[in-house]
Motif scaffolding. Structure first.
Motif, mmCIF file in Angstrom:
data_model
loop_
_atom_site.group_PDB
_atom_site.id
_atom_site.type_symbol
_atom_site.label_atom_id
_atom_site.label_comp_id
_atom_site.label_asym_id
_atom_site.label_seq_id
_atom_site.Cartn_x
_atom_site.Cartn_y
_atom_site.Cartn_z
ATOM 1 N N SER A 212 0.837 -1.205 0.000
ATOM 2 C CA SER A 212 0.000 0.000 0.000
ATOM 3 C C SER A 212 0.865 1.246 0.000
ATOM 4 N N ASP A 320 -4.587 4.827 9.102
ATOM 5 C CA ASP A 320 -5.506 3.690 9.090
ATOM 6 C C ASP A 320 -6.562 3.929 10.166
ATOM 7 N N ARG A 345 -5.291 5.066 4.355
ATOM 8 C CA ARG A 345 -4.556 3.958 3.752
ATOM 9 C C ARG A 345 -5.303 2.638 3.886
ATOM 10 N N GLU A 346 -5.882 2.378 5.066
ATOM 11 C CA GLU A 346 -6.530 1.096 5.319
ATOM 12 C C GLU A 346 -7.639 1.267 6.341
ATOM 13 N N LEU A 379 -11.666 -1.034 -2.050
ATOM 14 C CA LEU A 379 -10.485 -1.520 -2.763
ATOM 15 C C LEU A 379 -10.346 -0.840 -4.117
ATOM 16 N N GLY A 384 -7.054 0.096 1.463
ATOM 17 C CA GLY A 384 -6.894 -1.269 1.935
ATOM 18 C C GLY A 384 -7.949 -1.642 2.961
ATOM 19 N N LYS A 386 -8.579 -4.379 6.280
ATOM 20 C CA LYS A 386 -8.210 -5.459 7.184
ATOM 21 C C LYS A 386 -9.504 -5.988 7.785
ATOM 22 N N ALA A 415 -9.928 -8.404 -4.235
ATOM 23 C CA ALA A 415 -8.681 -7.646 -4.070
ATOM 24 C C ALA A 415 -7.702 -7.927 -5.205
ATOM 25 N N GLY A 420 -6.540 -1.751 -4.290
ATOM 26 C CA GLY A 420 -6.395 -1.889 -2.843
ATOM 27 C C GLY A 420 -6.067 -3.316 -2.441
ATOM 28 N N ASP A 421 -5.649 -3.485 -1.203
ATOM 29 C CA ASP A 421 -5.284 -4.790 -0.659
ATOM 30 C C ASP A 421 -6.285 -5.200 0.417
ATOM 31 N N ARG A 423 -6.566 -7.895 3.930
ATOM 32 C CA ARG A 423 -5.941 -8.835 4.859
ATOM 33 C C ARG A 423 -7.028 -9.423 5.738
ATOM 34 N N ALA A 512 -0.944 -7.244 -0.462
ATOM 35 C CA ALA A 512 -0.430 -6.434 0.639
ATOM 36 C C ALA A 512 0.464 -7.224 1.567
#
Length: 513
Positions: A212, A320, A345-346, A379, A384, A386, A415, A420-421, A423, A512
């Motif tokens: 990211s 985040d 960012r996330e 995304l 990102g 999570k 994803a 974007g990522d 997790r 990511a």
């Protein structure tokens, strides 16, 4: 003294008024800690910072961060010999805290607080290992802890402070009027001092660069972003609000478990002041909002993002935050563009399950389709995700578990075709006292003693050694099968998903870190 280096934030040349102790999740004297980072105890640091501002000499002993065993932690406290020892009691660490308390020298007074103290005060007051206990503080503790450090006798006028009469053995509680109660238990969070990071041994910290970071640097340019993509950010954790308006049945922050907590959000100006201070003092360029729900109210998001934009936060920092799926679902594409422009960012999302029936039992107010829709939009904007997931929730069937596995893989597939990522972080269900599901389980006949029997679980037998290393602190269980699926299958599924996520994290996977 050989242990002074483990005490954070105190003037160790003179006696401490209080030593705040964060107990380890397990006795690391028996099995060493394998992960090298743990989340900072921001709530404890807020209390220590306020007490320090009031003129008291206080420090923090983070036994979890330092990987201390019970015997060594108790020895350190006795060697330092503070006037007060203070503990934040959480259900998974209560036994560790009680064992430390049992070994405290008689001259050290003990005060406790935290979610477990609020949920089970009488059980704690009657625990013979808590023989030094002189004050149990319910709820937000900054003002009342400082008052206790000034004069223990003030506890008689402090709301939400409980102790056991040493002669009669009865429970005693501070008494005050409504105005004092509101003032002392719900402080104005915009007037509290910013957390003194000297109390946090692992925050701020240098984080390795992620995909990211590289993507953001490539898209937006800028020398500081290029450096972060190469060397990683200096990162810090921060709290932007207190309280949660939702009642997820498994969560210790559920509003029904915290009727004393008034939901408050820090002003954007107050937050930006802390961001800038952390940048000036430590070079921090990335922030993690770890409160229950920073991106949880649409109007508040828009208010904060306007001020963030006016102060060009996105040109200087990335960040985040926690978010609420049903709220993010109502944001427009332009709202998401503003979040990206301001440096988001996330987003950490409590997705929890791919089964709509389990989500309904959790009172999540979302469904799997909504989650996939929100994840796709985030995304696609380069934000990102999570995602947190719970396996083995009460009543979960094999079909429900399979739905969660499919859901996670669907999200990974989304994803794979977006900038974007994502997790996935997967956990075994464990009950917490005071939560709605705890009430349901005990009403159904579950023994509270067995529900409190938390123990650590070593999942390396399922071939997830390296993938489990950095989440070692989260692998614990009460060893009870609450749904249809046997615990062994739950843990094998958890290890499988964690291993697959770990493999996706590798640079060759193109996703990511």
């Amino acid at each position: 003294m050989r242990h002074l280096a483990l005490i954070s934030g105190a003037d160790t040349t003179r006696r401490l008024d209080a030593l705040f102790i964060n107990a380890p999740l397990r006795d690391y004297g028996l099995r060493p800690r394998t992960n090298d980072y743990t989340l900072p105890v921001l709530g404890m640091a807020y209390i220590a910072t306020y007490a320090q501002r009031c003129g008291f000499n206080v420090g923090v002993l983070d036994a979890e961060a330092h990987g201390l065993g019970i015997k060594e932690a108790a020895e350190i406290v006795n060697e330092i010999a503070p006037r007060w020892a203070a503990m934040n009691l959480l259900a998974p660490t209560y036994e560790m805290s009680a064992r430390i308390a049992k070994n405290l020298a008689p001259g050290i007074a003990l005060m406790v607080g935290g979610h477990h103290a609020k949920a089970m005060p009488d059980r704690i007051l009657s625990d013979p290992r808590m023989k030094n206990l002189r004050a149990l503080v319910l709820g937000e503790g900054e003002l009342r802890v400082a008052a206790l450090l000034e004069d223990e006798q003030q506890r008689r006028e402090l709301p939400g402070v409980i102790w056991r009469d040493p002669i009669l053995g009865t429970r005693a509680t501070g008494i005050s009027d409504a105005h004092t109660t509101a003032l002392m238990t719900r402080p104005d969070i915009n007037t509290l001092p910013y957390v003194n990071r000297a109390f946090l041994p692992q925050d701020p910290y240098r984080a390795a660069p992620t995909e990211s970071d590289r993507r953001i640097a490539s898209a937006r340019g800028g020398d500081w972003l290029a450096a972060a993509a190469r060397d990683g950010h200096m990162e810090a954790n921060i709290v932007g609000s207190r309280g949660c308006p939702y009642n997820c049945t498994f969560c210790g922050a559920a509003w029904s478990a915290n009727p004393d907590v008034k939901i408050r959000v820090r002003s954007p100006q107050n937050i930006i002041g802390e961001l800038d201070q952390l940048h000036d003092d430590y070079g921090v360029t990335c922030f993690r909002f770890v409160d229950d729900l920073f991106l949880g109210v649409r109007d508040v998001i828009r208010e904060h993002m306007k001020v963030f934009a006016d102060n060009r936060i996105g040109d200087r920092y990335v960040w985040d935050a926690t978010g609420r799926i049903n709220v993010l679902d109502r944001l427009s594409d332009s709202d998401l563009d503003v979040l990206v422009g301001n440096g988001l960012r996330e987003v950490a999302l409590g997705i929890e399950s791919g089964s709509d029936s389990v989500l309904a039992a959790m009172d999540k107010r979302i469904d799997a389709d909504m989650t996939e829709r929100v994840a796709h939009r985030l995304l696609s904007h380069g934000i990102g995700v999570k995602g947190y997931f719970i396996l083995g929730f009460p009543g979960e069937s094999r079909a429900d578990l399979d739905a969660t596995v499919r859901h996670i893989r669907n999200l990974w597939e989304i994803a794979d075709h977006a900038p974007g990522d994502i997790r996935a972080s997967v956990f075994e269900f464990r009950p917490y006292p005071g939560t709605p599901v705890w009430t349901t389980l005990t009403a159904a006949g579950h023994d509270p003693d067995k529900l409190l029997a938390y123990g650590d679980v070593d999942l390396t037998a399922d071939g997830a050694d390296e993938s489990m290393r950095q989440r070692d602190e989260f692998n614990f269980s009460v060893g009870i099968q609450f749904g249809e699926v046997p615990l062994g299958d739950i843990r094998s599924t958890l290890a499988m998903l964690t291993r697959e996520q770990h493999e996706r994290n590798q640079p060759t996977a193109g996703v990511a870190a």
